[in-house]
Design a protein around this motif. Structure first.
Motif: not given
Length: 477
Positions: A361-387
């Protein structure tokens, strides 16, 4: 004789006995000089000569660069003696070396040793030592005196330990960036123990803040006396107890007498209750949230982690604010388009895991401009986020996966555990600040190191100065 599986040549070390060695025999090794070589020498020797540790200084001091980097050539010579010629069992008796030219980081040095003399009475050898750089220019010359082994030795090569150095470079740069400007008046609520009072004094001595100490006068003075801290130059506002101290500190910010707010030795809930109280003047439409700025050894960029201290189990709207607060901080830190990873246990959406549904839902909110200024993606497990390797293994195609700037945890428990694991097991530095109010709030812990407390103040100072420069884009407004 050796029974069993024959080891590969690279996995064993075999010596040359005195009787096997002939005058004129040679052996060599090469190594490219790195900053870590210099750092490790400084750690082992305690030698922090700026010719070793400061690249700018080293460039201007040829003599000391010769001395500083000569130890690398000497170490390479020792390596040849101990592993090749003569090899295991060698006793190093002495050396005479001349450091002829500077060696810079990135140079590839080749050490070549040649047997020039044999003394059979004790089995001693004299070897000519020459170290040259990648251009063939001699940088070290001299001789080595050793006692060669008499018995044949063939042993497995010992794998070198992996060494990770923590330089605190990012936090040091942060402190440098905020130094040399007018300290910001800071209301410190209830600084009645050595840790809280010491944090304020440290930041004041660094020129970051001008503390206004708010709390029971007698307790503050006693804490200063016990900790041998000089607070004579600080303004002290008397308040009878911690609740009153928090309210009075907030009032100082509301009146404009203080630019920053800092927690002392009272509980976080009690402190933030005063910030959120009706009429405090510090509340905005944005949810308060805590962000850790982490400098993790081995990770190639600063890492923001949120929320590990304020919101226990945030809902979707609260997570939106948590993300936006962190993005705004990333902008202040100079990250123009931060990559935001919304963490869960898996990287696929599952109805059984609320964190994955929130992430989608948060990713879609970012797509609709409800979150701005960055690239948002998820869900991601910790290893997939940093490696990048882990993300590639899972086939995740994303601007965020493997290179996150911001980690958004599902709840406070996960965030608190992750932050402490990075700090205590990975050697990370962690500076914390609360965002979403009209001013940044410095939230330190009793377990924080001095460097961490200082960095927390420095982050808050950067935010406050950013808000002052561009009020319409101030964090939390």
């Amino acid at each position: 004789m050796y029974a069993g599986k024959i080891a590969s040549p690279d996995s064993v070390i075999e010596n040359r006995t005195f009787d096997e060695i002939a005058v004129g025999e040679k052996a060599s090794l090469s190594r490219t000089v790195t900053q870590q070589d210099i750092d490790l020498f400084a750690v082992v020797s305690g030698d922090v000569n700026p010719a070793h540790m400061d690249p700018v200084y080293a460039k201007t001091d040829i003599f000391h660069r010769v001395i500083a980097h000569g130890m690398l050539g000497a170490g390479l010579i020792s390596n040849v003696l101990g592993t090749k010629l003569p090899g295991p069992g060698t006793i190093y008796l002495g050396q005479e070396l001349r450091f002829l030219r500077p060696v810079d980081i990135g140079d590839t040095i080749t050490a070549t040793l040649t047997v020039t003399e044999k003394h059979p009475e004790k089995g001693d050898l004299v070897l000519d030592c020459n170290c040259s750089n990648q251009s063939g220019v001699e940088v070290i010359s001299g001789t080595a005196h050793v006692r060669a082994p008499k018995e044949k030795v063939r042993v497995s090569r010992v794998e070198l330990p992996e060494v990770r150095l923590t330089r605190h470079a990012r936090f040091n740069a942060l402190l440098t960036e905020t130094a040399g400007q007018e300290p910001l008046p800071t209301a410190v609520a209830h600084p009645c123990d050595a840790n809280a009072l010491g944090a304020a004094v440290e930041a004041a001595n660094a020129g970051l803040i001008a503390p206004i100490l708010v709390g029971p006068r007698a307790k503050i003075l006693k804490a200063a006396e016990d900790a041998k801290l000089d607070i004579s130059s600080f303004r002290l506002v008397d308040a009878p107890h911690s609740d009153a101290a928090a309210a009075a500190a907030v009032a100082l910010v509301r009146s404009g007498e203080a630019t920053l707010l800092m927690k002392g030795s009272l509980h976080t809930d009690e402190f933030l209750h005063a910030v959120l109280a009706p009429g405090s003047g510090l509340c905005t439409a944005r949810r308060l949230s805590h962000v850790y700025l982490m400098d993790v050894p081995g990770y190639p960029r600063p890492l923001l982690l949120t929320d590990a201290a304020v919101n226990i189990s945030p809902d979707l709207e609260q997570k939106r604010d948590i993300i936006q607060n962190a993005i705004d901080l990333a902008h202040v830190m100079g990250i123009a388009s931060p990559k935001v990873a919304i963490l869960s246990a898996v990287e696929t959406v599952s109805p059984q895991l609320r964190s994955t549904l929130d992430a989608a839902a948060l990713c879609k909110m970012a797509d609709r401009g409800q979150i701005t200024g960055g690239f948002v993606d998820g869900p991601l497990a910790f290893d997939n986020a940093v490696s990048p390797a882990a993300a590639a293994e899972k086939g995740i195609v994303s601007k965020v996966a493997g290179q996150a700037d911001i980690l958004v945890v599902p709840d406070l428990e996960a965030g608190n555990m992750l932050a402490k694991q990075l700090t205590f097991l990975a050697g990370a530095d962690a500076a914390g600040v609360v965002l979403g109010a009209r001013v940044p709030i410095i939230l330190t812990s009793r377990a924080d190191a001095e460097r961490t407390r200082m960095a927390s103040c420095a982050v808050a100072v950067l935010i406050a100065r950013s808000q002052a420069a561009i009020p319409q884009k101030a964090i939390g407004v």
